[in-house]
Design a protein around this motif. Structure first.
Motif, PDB file in Angstrom:
ATOM      1  N   ASP A 165      -3.282  86.660  15.712  1.00 24.21           N
ATOM      2  CA  ASP A 165      -4.454  86.155  15.018  1.00 24.21           C
ATOM      3  C   ASP A 165      -5.659  86.282  15.933  1.00 24.21           C
ATOM      4  O   ASP A 165      -5.550  86.155  17.144  1.00 24.21           O
ATOM      5  N   GLY A 166      -6.805  86.556  15.316  1.00 25.14           N
ATOM      6  CA  GLY A 166      -8.026  86.712  16.075  1.00 25.14           C
ATOM      7  C   GLY A 166      -9.166  87.160  15.185  1.00 25.14           C
ATOM      8  O   GLY A 166      -9.013  87.280  13.970  1.00 25.14           O
ATOM      9  N   ILE A 167     -10.304  87.414  15.795  1.00 24.61           N
ATOM     10  CA  ILE A 167     -11.498  87.853  15.086  1.00 24.61           C
ATOM     11  C   ILE A 167     -11.625  89.361  15.244  1.00 24.61           C
ATOM     12  O   ILE A 167     -11.546  89.882  16.362  1.00 24.61           O
ATOM     13  N   VAL A 168     -11.809  90.066  14.127  1.00 24.31           N
ATOM     14  CA  VAL A 168     -11.931  91.527  14.169  1.00 24.31           C
ATOM     15  C   VAL A 168     -13.263  91.882  14.811  1.00 24.31           C
ATOM     16  O   VAL A 168     -14.327  91.541  14.308  1.00 24.31           O
ATOM     17  N   GLU A 169     -13.195  92.560  15.962  1.00 26.08           N
ATOM     18  CA  GLU A 169     -14.389  92.956  16.706  1.00 26.08           C
ATOM     19  C   GLU A 169     -14.819  94.387  16.411  1.00 26.08           C
ATOM     20  O   GLU A 169     -16.001  94.670  16.260  1.00 26.08           O
ATOM     21  N   HIS A 170     -13.841  95.282  16.370  1.00 27.68           N
ATOM     22  CA  HIS A 170     -14.158  96.711  16.269  1.00 27.68           C
ATOM     23  C   HIS A 170     -12.998  97.428  15.596  1.00 27.68           C
ATOM     24  O   HIS A 170     -11.837  97.084  15.801  1.00 27.68           O
ATOM     25  N   VAL A 171     -13.318  98.432  14.799  1.00 26.10           N
ATOM     26  CA  VAL A 171     -12.318  99.282  14.152  1.00 26.10           C
ATOM     27  C   VAL A 171     -12.790 100.718  14.246  1.00 26.10           C
ATOM     28  O   VAL A 171     -13.959 101.006  14.000  1.00 26.10           O
ATOM     29  N   ASP A 172     -11.882 101.611  14.658  1.00 26.46           N
ATOM     30  CA  ASP A 172     -12.188 103.035  14.573  1.00 26.46           C
ATOM     31  C   ASP A 172     -11.003 103.730  13.904  1.00 26.46           C
ATOM     32  O   ASP A 172     -10.169 103.085  13.288  1.00 26.46           O
ATOM     33  N   ASP A 173     -10.925 105.044  14.013  1.00 22.57           N
ATOM     34  CA  ASP A 173      -9.881 105.784  13.299  1.00 22.57           C
ATOM     35  C   ASP A 173      -8.475 105.505  13.816  1.00 22.57           C
ATOM     36  O   ASP A 173      -7.503 105.722  13.099  1.00 22.57           O
TER      37      ASP A 173
END
Length: 98
Positions: A33-41
């Protein structure tokens, strides 16, 4: 032993939860569990709550403590966890109470 899930999470699903508190289930069954900071491919980066035992609001601190109230070396509240997007099975929002 449970069978791994075949459902895969897409980048757009993770982006829709950007900056929100989520629970992520990996294909091997582990949950994070956590906070979504960054998403890439390829990767999902979460800010996961860390240990804040040494951070007290008003002390007491030992003399010459590196973790004093105005120290630049205070422990972080969140740690970073980077997970491969291909290894995720589920993502869901969690309630966050301030």
């Amino acid at each position: 032993m449970t069978k791994p899930s075949t459902h895969k999470i897409t980048k757009s699903q993770c982006e829709s939860h950007m900056h929100r508190y989520v629970e992520v289930k990996a294909a091997d069954g582990y949950c994070y569990d956590g906070i979504v900071e960054h998403v890439d491919d390829e990767w999902l980066c979460l800010a996961v709550p860390g240990s804040v035992d040494l951070m007290r609001a008003f002390g007491p601190y030992p003399p010459f403590s590196p973790f004093g109230p105005f120290s630049p070396y205070r422990p972080r509240r969140f740690d970073r966890l980077v997970l491969p997007l291909a290894g995720l099975a589920a993502i869901s929002l969690l309630p966050y109470y301030w």
